[in-house]
Design an enzyme around this catalytic site. Structure first.
Site, PDB file in Angstrom:
ATOM      1  N   ASP A   1     -56.280  21.393  -3.193  1.00 51.56           N
ATOM      2  CA  ASP A   1     -55.728  22.449  -2.336  1.00 51.56           C
ATOM      3  C   ASP A   1     -56.781  23.072  -1.429  1.00 51.56           C
ATOM      4  OD1 ASP A   1     -56.977  24.691  -3.906  1.00 51.56           O
ATOM      5  OD2 ASP A   1     -55.616  23.969  -5.453  1.00 51.56           O
TER       6      ASP A   1
ATOM      7  N   GLN B   1     -47.678  12.320  -9.035  1.00 49.49           N
ATOM      8  CA  GLN B   1     -46.960  13.464  -9.587  1.00 49.49           C
ATOM      9  C   GLN B   1     -45.887  13.966  -8.626  1.00 49.49           C
ATOM     10  OE1 GLN B   1     -50.367  16.010 -10.244  1.00 49.49           O
ATOM     11  NE2 GLN B   1     -51.115  15.613  -8.183  1.00 49.49           N
TER      12      GLN B   1
ATOM     13  N   ASP C   1     -61.753  21.168 -11.063  1.00 50.45           N
ATOM     14  CA  ASP C   1     -60.550  21.973 -10.869  1.00 50.45           C
ATOM     15  C   ASP C   1     -59.351  21.069 -11.124  1.00 50.45           C
ATOM     16  OD1 ASP C   1     -58.483  23.546 -10.042  1.00 50.45           O
ATOM     17  OD2 ASP C   1     -58.992  23.468  -7.916  1.00 50.45           O
ATOM     18  N   SER C   2     -59.014  20.921 -12.393  1.00 47.01           N
ATOM     19  CA  SER C   2     -57.982  19.953 -12.770  1.00 47.01           C
ATOM     20  C   SER C   2     -56.698  20.639 -13.188  1.00 47.01           C
ATOM     21  CB  SER C   2     -58.487  19.109 -13.939  1.00 47.01           C
ATOM     22  OG  SER C   2     -58.599  19.915 -15.091  1.00 47.01           O
TER      23      SER C   2
ATOM     24  N   GLU D   1     -60.552  14.128  -4.780  1.00 46.62           N
ATOM     25  CA  GLU D   1     -59.186  14.490  -5.200  1.00 46.62           C
ATOM     26  C   GLU D   1     -58.375  13.201  -5.274  1.00 46.62           C
ATOM     27  OE1 GLU D   1     -57.028  17.181  -6.008  1.00 46.62           O
ATOM     28  OE2 GLU D   1     -55.564  15.537  -6.065  1.00 46.62           O
TER      29      GLU D   1
ATOM     30  N   GLY E   1     -61.511  10.720  -9.788  1.00 45.42           N
ATOM     31  CA  GLY E   1     -62.761  11.432 -10.065  1.00 45.42           C
ATOM     32  C   GLY E   1     -63.621  10.732 -11.103  1.00 45.42           C
TER      33      GLY E   1
END
Lengths: 342, 342
Positions: free
Chosen positions: B138, B83, B208-209, B158, B190
């Protein structure tokens, strides 16, 4: 039309709030005839401030951020005695009402604000009979009050006639509140209106105001809260628009401190999600006068979900659970609000 | 620099999500050296899409609206294997992390998301010991998990190394989560990671996507939920990012239906306010596997507000009241979610 309009006005300055006393430039009728589009550059300062074809909400009240909605068509723009009034058809939020560059409601999410500011107070007391609405010229709060069959009299005092007229013309599902025969509309200054109200008149007062810059400034000040307390019966309740805990903690602190001095029953802060309001939420002060105790956090007057009039749709947002939940605050806000003025 | 940069790139097209398989163009180091500014027009497609000097969040996931933040300075931009990664200093929300044009966190409001997605599951079960975080590169969720003294092992998987590195460089108060010695970082997919986890390993899994377009797409699909259920012990809990009831009811409906088929303990939807997420809120799925009953709405494992490590600040957002309140839904969402798949 919106696209061409915005492109044409690209050089226009960012919006500046107009002081209350500034003279009106156009009557609604004139605006409707000559400004309903993009003939005049200066009449649409908000559309131009962002990318072409988008409305962007920029204000010193939320510096450094702006929420934008794509504009399909500008439906109305005018300048009343008090503020700039804009209505546009958005791509994905239905029709949008904007006052002085600030979104007041969109058809898609107005239910959250109107239902919460109304039913939080009215579901917290038994059999409300007399209700006063200050501001709320769009009629949405009236629509919600009218769901309560115990209510006998609904007075509303809105300062700006153009808001009422625009709502009736473009937002029939909101302005439907005016169709209730219990409603008495007064066009005038809410502060002055309240001064003439005999003491102890109302069971509930709902202050549906814009932000504390411009026409609504006095509605956030102490003398106004004192007038409300006087106008309420013992154990009467008030609900006021009270900004966002993410953006306006300093304003909220002051409001809470004032309310604790004036409302001797109880003083509470609640909030709701509203996607098109800055920070995506808005808060309310819920206070009661000395007298029969009011426990706002445990509603005792649940609203009948049957609509009182065929023209009004069922509740979309409010229920007793979300009523109770709305008083729960994030820790950073709880620390400030619960200790302020105590 | 931001202003000049944005002005220069004015003609750039609106952002288009990059498919996962697209080849990486730059390594973090190269990006740091050559793209840390505005040398290359194509490397910063997001800043240009709104007025000069502002970042604007435009996505097909929320058509017709855009939230914008004023940019003080672009601190980093690069393209990882997965990304586009952007970090900028905003005027009023602190530093901001953006992935593929979508805001992931701002220093000002990250507390709401990180605390809620973590403590909603962990405060609902007694003595969580083994916790898996999927995504969350993060480090903010790690920071929150580490407040729980019962936890012995914190695994995180991650997919994007650049997110971890950027967080450590620019968001020390978030990436502080990595300093906990209980944390084991795995860089990888994942979905693949979960397939290799022995059945019944974890007490809690936190997903936590980012949104279901791009690298996170599979994290919203049924096989992934099945892997989670298998990796959890009986009566284990999962918390996943689950979009906004105002914007994504169709996605939520599908997720809820899937979860009801897979998680035989309980299936719940909660939400929190987050100003910089689209519509100003975000939701979570809270589910448990068959086994000891989990009543998410009544937390039994209250978190000690004493910080476990000196480097971590006290909780800003979460408390037991807001935990309970977060499961209360507006009527329009309640009707859909509570009936779906039942």
């Amino acid at each position: 039309m919106a696209d061409e309009c915005a492109a044409f006005m690209k050089g226009t300055e960012l919006p500046v709030k107009r002081p209350r006393e500034e003279e009106a430039e156009t009557e609604m009728e004139a605006a409707n005839n000559s400004n309903n589009g993009c003939e005049k550059e200066e009449s649409s300062p908000y559309i131009s401030s962002v990318l072409p074809g988008w409305f962007s909400e920029i204000s010193p009240l939320w510096p450094g951020e702006a929420h934008s909605l794509k504009v399909e068509k500008i439906l109305f723009q005018g300048k009343s005695d008090y503020q700039n009034v804009l209505v546009f058809q958005s791509s994905t939020y239905g029709k949008v009402l904007v006052l002085d560059g600030v979104i007041q409601l969109t058809e898609r999410d107005e239910c959250a604000y109107q239902e919460m500011i109304t039913h939080l107070p009215l579901c917290s007391i038994p059999n409300p009979k007399k209700v006063l609405v200050i501001g709320g010229g769009d009629g949405g709060v009236l629509r919600e009050v009218s769901r309560h069959s115990s209510v006998e009299q609904i007075d509303i005092c809105e300062i700006d006639k153009m808001v009422v007229e625009v709502a009736k013309q473009f937002f029939p599902d909101v302005a439907v509140g005016y169709e209730d025969p219990r409603v008495n509309l007064h066009i005038g200054d809410g502060v002055a209106f309240l001064k003439n109200v005999p003491a102890g008149t109302y069971d509930a007062v709902i202050v549906d105001s814009s932000d504390p810059i411009g026409p609504a400034q006095e509605l956030f000040e102490k003398p106004f809260f004192e007038s409300i307390a006087k106008a309420l019966r013992p154990g009467g309740v008030v609900s006021t628009q009270a900004e966002s805990i993410w953006l306006h903690m300093h304003i909220i602190e002051e409001i809470v401190a004032n309310c604790r001095q004036i409302f001797k029953g109880s003083v509470n802060y609640a909030w709701t999600t509203v996607p098109t309001y800055p920070s995506g939420m808005i808060g309310f002060m819920l206070c009661s006068t000395e007298g029969p105790a009011v426990d706002f956090k445990n509603p005792i007057n649940p609203i009948d979900d049957e609509s009182p009039a065929k023209s009004i749709e069922p509740l979309k947002f409010y229920n007793s659970e979300i009523h109770q939940a709305s008083f729960c605050l994030p820790s950073f806000a709880k620390r400030v609000i619960e200790t302020k003025g105590k």
